[in-house]
Design an enzyme around this catalytic site. Structure first.
Site, short mmCIF file in Angstrom:
data_model
loop_
_atom_site.label_atom_id
_atom_site.label_comp_id
_atom_site.label_asym_id
_atom_site.label_seq_id
_atom_site.Cartn_x
_atom_site.Cartn_y
_atom_site.Cartn_z
CB SER A 136 8.72 6.86 9.82
OG SER A 136 8.06 6.50 11.02
CB SER B 233 7.22 4.73 15.23
OG SER B 233 7.04 5.16 13.90
CG LEU B 234 8.76 7.34 22.01
CD1 LEU B 234 10.07 6.56 22.07
CD2 LEU B 234 8.95 8.74 22.61
CG HIS B 235 3.97 4.60 18.78
ND1 HIS B 235 3.65 5.79 18.16
CD2 HIS B 235 4.35 3.74 17.79
CE1 HIS B 235 3.83 5.66 16.85
NE2 HIS B 235 4.26 4.44 16.61
CB CYS C 117 -0.61 1.20 7.60
SG CYS C 117 0.69 0.64 6.51
CB CYS D 187 2.55 7.53 3.21
SG CYS D 187 2.95 6.40 4.54
N GLY E 231 5.88 -2.05 6.59
CA GLY E 231 7.26 -2.47 6.79
C GLY E 231 8.08 -1.51 7.63
CD GLU E 232 11.99 -0.09 11.08
OE1 GLU E 232 12.80 0.74 10.60
OE2 GLU E 232 11.13 0.21 11.94
CG ASN F 187 -7.32 5.84 11.01
OD1 ASN F 187 -8.47 6.11 11.31
ND2 ASN F 187 -6.79 6.14 9.84
CB CYS G 89 0.75 -2.24 13.14
SG CYS G 89 1.09 -2.10 11.37
CD GLU H 245 -2.76 -1.06 2.53
OE1 GLU H 245 -2.59 -0.12 3.34
OE2 GLU H 245 -3.58 -1.97 2.73
#
Length: 342
Positions: free
Chosen positions: A187, A210-212, A329, A98, A155-156, A286, A112, A72
């Site tokens: 990211s 991406s801390l979160h 995502c 993105c 993905g990372e 989301n 995720c 995507e």
């Protein structure tokens, strides 16, 4: 006998600036070379199999790769075009794309959807670049119109560092899309050793973490990889990362209702980022079908942001886009896979 070097620049121009679909369309290339290219190479390694357009102008794409797997990408319209009273264009529309870096993901974040399908493979540099190229073509965005790129899709990115680096350099080539590394943001969920490697490459890209979560206990629940790369190692790697003097390191903080949206967490975040030229981007979770996590209340989000700002930490709330489409995502890919199973 190899063709002269100037042919490479001509081919680059046709692919990245003329947006052709076939090598046979390259009018200033000898017919024999055109046919050889057409028979042995691909201009685009992917095709659009589905897209959804939101009322806010964002477009979610599902691309099919040559091996049948799908990834995507999202086109985000950050600012509409502006016109004067006579209808003359004053400012062009501004876009951010993105892009994905892998088919699936190894990180396994609990919030995720992409993680639910597991990891399949890395994308090639061509497949990373192809997402932007196809989106620009599909939306008639002129070759000389720059877009911002965020490696924040499936993905990372740092788990595919070699191909990521190649893509960054291809995007930045002045004979191609000419998208400066300053317009490209990587990211990462926090592979601290590879944050260091990315910095040593001196590619000039922006960094987003991406801390979160603000403590290892919660972060290990949200991002299991934190057991190997804890918050302290990430902060250490960030402090060593070369940052443009006019830029800041972005810390993305996905706000989840009753999980990490309290003022106590905000206070810990202030302490954690002390000494870093940082910007915090608060993101509304989301929701997607099957998740137990919930979107935070706007008032809680406002209070969280205001506390950070009151302590001098630059903080924005990411505008939610695509809420009326499959915006989370991995959601569009999951829908397509479900249809195939049915």
């Amino acid at each position: 006998m190899f063709p002269p070097k100037f042919r490479a620049k001509q081919i680059y121009n046709w692919v990245y600036q003329q947006h052709i679909d076939s090598f046979l369309q390259m009018q200033n290339i000898p017919k024999k070379l055109r046919e050889e290219l057409e028979n042995n190479f691909l201009i685009s390694p992917m095709k659009i199999v589905q897209k959804q357009k939101s009322s806010d102008g964002s477009i979610k794409y599902l691309f099919e790769l040559q091996d049948g797997h799908t990834v995507e990408s999202v086109l985000l319209k950050m600012k509409d075009a502006e016109y004067d009273e006579k209808g003359e264009l004053i400012h062009h529309a501004k876009y951010t794309v993105c892009v994905s870096s892998q088919v699936g993901c190894k990180v396994g974040c609990s919030f995720c959807l992409t993680a639910k399908g597991g990891f399949i493979r890395n994308l090639t540099a061509g497949e990373i670049v192809g997402q932007v190229l196809e989106i620009k073509k599909d939306n008639d965005i002129a070759s000389n119109r720059r877009v911002n790129i965020v490696y924040m899709g499936m993905g990372e990115p740092l788990d595919n560092l070699e191909n990521l680096a190649k893509a960054i350099q291809i995007f930045g080539n002045e004979n191609g899309l000419s998208i400066s590394p300053k317009r490209q943001t990587v990211s990462t969920s926090g592979i601290s050793t590879k944050i260091k490697k990315l910095g040593e490459m001196e590619l000039g890209v922006q960094l987003a973490i991406s801390l979160h979560a603000v403590d290892d206990e919660l972060r290990e629940e949200l991002i299991p990889m934190n057991k190997a790369y804890n918050i302290a190692s990430i902060i250490e790697a960030v402090k060593a990362f070369p940052v443009n003097t006019r830029k800041r390191v972005m810390f993305e903080y996905l706000v989840i209702k009753d999980v990490n949206d309290d003022i106590k967490s905000a206070k810990k975040l202030i302490k954690l980022l002390e000494g870093i030229k940082a910007k915090v981007n608060l993101i509304y979770f989301n929701p997607y079908p099957g998740t137990d996590f919930k979107r935070p209340e706007p008032e809680r989000m406002r209070q969280f942001q205001e506390y950070l700002l009151s302590k001098g930490l630059l903080c924005t709330v990411r505008e939610s886009k695509g809420l009326d489409i499959s915006a989370a995502c991995g959601q569009l890919r999951e829908q397509e896979l479900s249809k195939e199973v049915s």
